[in-house]
Design an enzyme around this catalytic site. Structure first.
Site, PDB file in Angstrom:
ATOM      1  N   CYS A 164       7.468 -24.677 -12.976  1.00 38.78           N
ATOM      2  CA  CYS A 164       6.334 -23.766 -12.981  1.00 38.78           C
ATOM      3  C   CYS A 164       5.082 -24.526 -13.398  1.00 38.78           C
ATOM      4  CB  CYS A 164       6.588 -22.611 -13.944  1.00 38.78           C
ATOM      5  SG  CYS A 164       6.901 -23.181 -15.630  1.00 38.78           S
ATOM      6  N   HIS A 217       7.448 -32.480 -22.876  1.00 38.59           N
ATOM      7  CA  HIS A 217       6.870 -32.157 -21.568  1.00 38.59           C
ATOM      8  C   HIS A 217       5.460 -32.713 -21.444  1.00 38.59           C
ATOM      9  CE1 HIS A 217       5.411 -30.034 -18.139  1.00 38.59           C
ATOM     10  NE2 HIS A 217       4.866 -29.018 -18.779  1.00 38.59           N
ATOM     11  N   CYS A 236       1.489 -28.794 -14.110  1.00 39.22           N
ATOM     12  CA  CYS A 236       2.821 -29.297 -14.469  1.00 39.22           C
ATOM     13  C   CYS A 236       3.662 -29.602 -13.245  1.00 39.22           C
ATOM     14  CB  CYS A 236       3.532 -28.281 -15.355  1.00 39.22           C
ATOM     15  SG  CYS A 236       2.535 -27.835 -16.776  1.00 39.22           S
TER      16      CYS A 236
END
Lengths: 430, 446, 286
Positions: free
Chosen positions: A416, A385, A94
């Site tokens: 994160c 996301h 990510c």
């Protein structure tokens, strides 16, 4: 450049993304290359770069087909950028989008390129389906076989069970736990309540909806496949509504994480245009902000008793020390909402005297953050996301928000990532 | 383009209408092509007395390598006729029209051109002169109706002392760029035209803004302005962003997602042109239709059409035409409509906005500040153009609209765009306050 | 012309089957009516499948050849009709011409009509054109003309169709690898389940050594190599030569020295087997 001279800062000129879609919905058939190309096309149009080369394009995807081995370069070739634009892929889960931004910015700072585009794309709908490991080995053996006898021998190894495909799962290879299960453990450790998580989720939706309503995304987003806003956005979201949902991660009474305070699987792509101040000035392009500094950290979540998504908490002290800043000095802070609990645990850790002393080695806690400075235009809980696309979304939005606040305004980004990693960066309004 | 023509002429209504009207087969109109000459074939240039404009025309034609003749050459067909009648003083002078045009029209090629040049009747010094000058309009319009095979006839009215300013207008009317402009009166006034370094790139180095550029006529305008050398800032609502990006990248311009009705639309457009060093051309093209008979017209239909098509232009102009806005010598082009001239059933709101646009041109073109700054303000009034917008008209009206004009066909978006690009030329600075119909001499509202 | 509206896209399997079993070709004139499929709403998932299979950019813009796929079922319905003079089985797609009048997107509601035209003699039989026209709100936005040959007693004096420009020469600009299953994949997207494309066995039954690629896939795939300009106002013409057997590897040769781009597909040693020649004219500034 003299050896002692401070490197120049890379400018964030602007960004573009396509609206994020819920998985298996509007973009179900769109590939990573389709979406990254569409994002590039919108960026090229916004800044009038058709037919022009940029120094490099750096982007990536977390879930990637083997055919996409050269995803970014292929997307560049499918775009209106000059075909002489080099490109390469990166992947840091990510953190991909933000790490790509840092990479391009560093090359600009060093004078190796004058301009670049960073970004990322991900689709949870068009995810690669791998063949079962046993079948893969059999197929490879078959491919290596030279004689009919060898072929026959290879085929004889085929078993019905091998034909079952393996769909990629959001699971940490070393623990076998999903990211949500990891997060639930951390949330329990920090005593993050269900109410606090739901409130954060509601705030994310409200902030994002308000940003759309005031036209904030008019120059940050280009519609795609008929979608003009993030599909996950629920402007009428409320704590009461969210309270009705059943937890999906964690166990028993301590389970607090629901589908609403966790990010949904999402499809989308984003890109950011970076350049030297000179390059921007030559083209009359705006400079929204400069990338001041960046830090990546990793934690030992396997044996070290630290939460999988807590790495940003460890990255921050390095940045603060290098820049001589306090957390409270930032005008705006963007903490990627992998889960509402991620944000709350990170904030709690910075407020904790024992965590800051024992884990970060600080004399005093980093302290509390004024929540009105947090994720002011919404974040991943509302927008969604698409893993590698989140960094580009945040960089472009934050740069624009800082520019609106005026020269010198500073912002912090925290993302994160799987594998116990975290990427942070500081932007400052030009 | 024939549209549903085939289906239509075979329908009951169509058969009857087609027979009654003696509808000819539409021909393929001569349109702009990069390598095409200004006019195909020799051009007959004639005039009355010292014919001051004819001399300019001869010069520009020979510069373009076009053969100029004084009479119809035997065995050859003419590309165009230019007749300078600026010096007519009495009705007897008009006989020259018959003498020159009669044989010339017979020898005109397909998509040929008749350009009559006259002087403004309003500035005539005698009643007979005024009457004679005005007579040219009747002549031109009638010739337009008699011409066949895609040929057009137009009138250029020159103000006293502006004879040298006619080049851009004459070039445009002779060229394929004016394919669907027929039976129009173009008024050329003083101004200070600047000839481009290259007539093939008349907008080189210019920065133009086009609203409503994502598709349809707007996308065509962006295409043509870019082809003529301008950098185009393409504007459309955020929801049309994907198409807008495509237009912008195609023309090598920039895309700006902004709703023209937003309070800050003008400022955002101006900011976007800032990076290119200024603004030279504004094309207010964005427009919508929300048709309903007046009896059933609701507030939202009324308001949205008037706000998008007229109110937003007034608001944006506050900024775009302000001191830090468009550069001196710049050009503002608006898009009116035949509905704004002739009216249209079910379009009171739309016609109001488009007639309002004409009023806006009338007022702005004589605005002391804009005149001082040499900024031209003009409008096109498209007739039946094949786009989504006209498609909203009922089928029968649409088919008739397509055919009830001297060219027996609908125009194309590019035809509107060409006229807008011509209004945008510095070479055309003498033309301001004009509303030119791009309608193929439509019978509607004529 | 009378237009008969069909409520939905006809399924082609039963039409091909019926035509194979019953149709002999009755001679006579072309049907006087056309078929209309009104207000077609593009299915974005289908569009992306098509874009991926032919390698066009994935997005809302309809590729140059996409409306052909929407009109093709109507073509078959017309050709499989009892009043169609030529038998559907054995018709060979010889040429195809497409004009895109304006960029089309998935937002457009398309009225698709198909009619037959110009039944005419040919040296090797008879030619017929299936004309597909697409309107959006009455505006003609796309036109296609597919020319089919019915092999049979020819007319040596027939006017020869306009021949293609010469096949571009020189080294290949690219190589296309057509997998064995391509025919089935394209059949799934286009609905063209003609057995000659589906499998070696069904192709053999129809007299081909192996399955052959759909001509319009090869045309579309070739156009896709020319970039997004082909979705803007433009005209393409393609002349189909030898069919491409599946699987196979073919070379793409391009000549863009003139005002229009000429592309060819060829295979075999020294590229002796010519599969198609395609030209693309992009309308400048319109």
């Amino acid at each position: 450049m003299a050896a002692s001279a401070k490197p120049r800062r890379a400018a964030v000129i602007g960004g573009n993304r396509i609206p994020f879609a819920r998985a298996n919905s509007t973009y179900a058939k769109a590939s990573n290359q389709d979406m990254l190309t569409a994002s590039l096309e919108g960026l090229v149009a916004r800044f009038g770069l058709a037919g022009e080369p940029v120094g490099e394009v750096t982007a990536g995807a977390v879930l990637k087909h083997s055919r996409d081995f050269n995803l970014t370069r292929e997307s560049v070739l499918g775009s209106s950028l000059a075909p002489t634009t080099p490109a390469y892929d990166v992947q840091q889960a990510c953190g991909t989008g933000l790490e790509a931004t840092v990479l391009v910015a560093n090359k600009i700072a060093l004078g190796q390129v004058e301009s670049g585009i960073a970004g990322g794309t991900d689709t949870a709908s068009d995810a690669p389906i791998a063949v079962n490991e046993g079948l893969r080995e059999t197929l490879l053996a078959l491919n290596r076989a030279k004689t009919p006898g060898q072929r026959l021998k290879a085929v004889a190894r085929l078993r019905p069970g091998q034909v079952v495909p393996e769909i990629p799962r959001n699971v940490e290879p070393r623990t076998g736990l999903s990211m949500g299960e990891h997060m639930a453990q951390t949330a329990a450790h920090w005593g993050v309540t269900r109410e606090a998580q739901d409130e954060l989720a509601v705030q994310s939706h409200r902030n994002l909806a308000a940003a759309y309503d005031r036209g904030f995304f008019d120059d940050l987003l280009t519609p795609y496949l008929g979608l003009t806003r993030d599909q996950n956005l629920r402007a009428d979201s409320s704590v009461d509504k969210l309270a009705k949902l059943k937890p999906v991660f964690g166990r028993g009474d301590g389970a607090t994480m629901t589908a609403a305070n966790s990010t949904p699987l999402t499809d989308g792509a984003s890109v950011v245009l970076l350049g030297s101040d000179e390059w921007a000035a030559e083209r009359g392009l705006p400079v929204l902000a400069h990338l001041v500094d960046a830090q990546t950290a990793a934690v030992d979540y396997v044996t070290g008793h630290e939460g999988l998504l807590m790495a940003p908490a460890y990255a921050l002290p390095h940045l603060l020390e290098r820049q001589g800043m306090k957390l409270q000095d930032f005008d705006l802070v963007e903490i990627h909402e992998a889960f509402a609990a991620t944000v709350l645990c990170t904030l709690a850790a910075w407020e904790s005297e024992s965590f800051c002393r024992d884990r970060l080695g600080l004399d005093a806690p980093i302290g509390a953050l004024d929540r009105t400075r947090l994720n002011v235009n919404g974040s991943s809980l509302a927008a969604g996301h698409p893993f590698a696309a989140t960094g580009g979304r945040i960089v472009a939005s934050l740069a624009k928000s800082l520019e609106e606040r005026g020269s010198g305004a500073r912002g912090l980004i925290s993302i994160c990532a799987a594998g116990g990693q975290g990427v942070m960066a500081i932007l400052e309004a030009a | 383009m024939t549209g549903a023509y085939a289906g239509f002429v075979n329908s009951a209504v169509g058969t009857k209408l087609a027979a009654q009207l003696g509808l000819p087969r539409p021909v393929r109109l001569r349109r702009y092509a990069a390598d095409a000459p200004l006019v195909e074939g020799p051009v007959l240039v004639a005039g009355l007395a010292d014919a001051p404009v004819a001399e300019h025309v001869r010069t520009l034609l020979s510069d373009e390598g076009v053969e100029v003749v004084d009479a119809v050459p035997a065995g050859s067909r003419l590309g165009a006729v230019v007749l300078d009648l600026t010096t007519v003083t009495e009705p007897g002078d008009l006989d020259l029209v018959r003498v020159v045009l009669a044989p010339a029209v017979k020898a005109l090629r397909a998509s040929g051109r008749v350009v009559v040049v006259g002087a403004d009747p309003a500035s005539a010094t005698s009643v007979a002169q005024a009457a004679s000058r005005r007579a040219l309009e009747g002549i031109t319009r009638s010739v337009g109706k008699e011409l066949r095979f895609g040929a057009t006839a137009n009138l250029v009215l020159v103000a006293e002392g502006a004879e040298a300013n006619t080049d851009a207008a004459v070039r445009f009317l002779l060229s394929g760029r004016s394919a669907y402009v027929d039976a129009q009166v173009v008024r050329v006034g003083p101004g200070t035209p600047a000839e481009p370094a290259d007539w093939a790139l008349p907008l080189a180095g210019k920065v133009a803004v086009v609203t409503g550029a994502a598709r349809g006529i707007g996308a065509s305008i962006a295409d043509v302005l870019a082809r003529d050398g301008a950098h185009v800032v393409c504007v459309d609502i955020p929801a049309a962003g994907e198409s807008l990006a495509r237009t912008a990248n195609r023309v090598g311009g920039t895309a700006l997602q902004v709703d023209v009705t937003a309070a800050d639309a003008g400022q955002r457009i101006l900011d976007a042109t800032g990076r290119h060093g200024g603004l030279d051309v504004v094309v207010h093209n964005a427009g919508i239709t929300r048709d309903k008979l007046l009896a059933n017209m609701d507030e939202s239909r009324w308001d949205s059409v008037l706000d998008v098509n007229l109110g937003s232009i007034l608001r944006m102009n506050e900024v775009l035409l302000g001191e830090n806005g468009i550069r001196d010598g710049g050009h503002v082009v608006l898009v009116s409509s035949i509905a704004g001239i002739a009216g249209n059933r079910g379009q009171t709101n739309y016609a109001a906005s488009k007639a309002g646009v004409i009023g806006l041109v009338d007022a702005l073109s004589v605005d002391a500040d804009l005149v001082r700054r040499g900024i031209s303000v003009n409008a096109v009034a498209p007739g039946f153009i094949e786009t989504e917008m006209t498609a909203k008209v009922p089928f029968a009206t649409r088919e008739v609209g397509r055919l009830l004009n001297s060219l027996s066909q609908g125009g194309l978006p590019v035809d509107v765009a060409e006229t807008i690009a011509w209004f945008s030329q510095d070479a055309n600075a003498g033309v301001t306050g004009n509303v030119v119909r791009v309608c193929g001499q439509s019978l509607l509202g004529a | 012309m009378e237009l008969r509206e069909v409520a939905s896209t006809p399924a082609l399997g039963p039409l091909f089957a019926r035509a194979a079993l019953t149709q002999r070709g009755r001679g006579g004139a072309l049907p006087a009516h056309g078929l209309l499929l009104a207000a077609v709403q593009v299915d974005r998932a289908h569009l992306l499948d098509y874009q991926h299979l032919c390698r066009f950019a994935g997005g809302d813009v309809l590729p140059h050849t996409y409306p052909h796929v929407l009109g093709f079922p109507l073509q078959v319905a017309l050709m499989a009709g009892r009043d169609f003079p030529l038998p559907l089985p054995g018709l060979v797609h010889l040429e195809n011409r497409i004009t895109v009048h304006r960029r089309l997107t998935a937002d457009d509601r398309l009225d698709v009509t198909v009619h037959a035209a110009d039944l005419r003699p040919h040296a090797k039989g008879q030619l017929v054109d299936l004309v597909t026209e697409v309107d959006v709100d009455g505006e003609r936005v796309w036109e296609g003309r597919s020319t089919y040959l019915r092999r049979g007693r020819g007319d040596a004096n027939a006017v020869a169709p306009q021949s293609s420009p010469p096949m571009p020469q020189g080294p290949p600009a690219g190589v296309l690898r057509l997998p064995e299953g391509l025919g089935r994949a394209y059949a799934a997207v286009s609905g063209d389940v003609n057995p000659i494309h589906l499998h070696a066995l069904s192709a053999k039954a129809m007299g081909f050594p192996r399955a052959i690629a759909h001509g319009m896939w090869t045309a579309a795939r070739t156009l896709a190599t020319l970039g997004p300009e082909a979705s803007e106002p433009s005209t393409s013409e393609v002349w189909f030569r030898k069919p491409v057997l599946l699987p196979s590897t073919v070379e793409l040769v391009v000549d863009d020295s003139g005002s229009r781009t000429v592309v060819g597909l060829r295979s075999g040693r020294e590229g002796v087997r010519e599969h198609l020649v395609l030209t693309l004219d992009v309308e400048a500034g319109a």
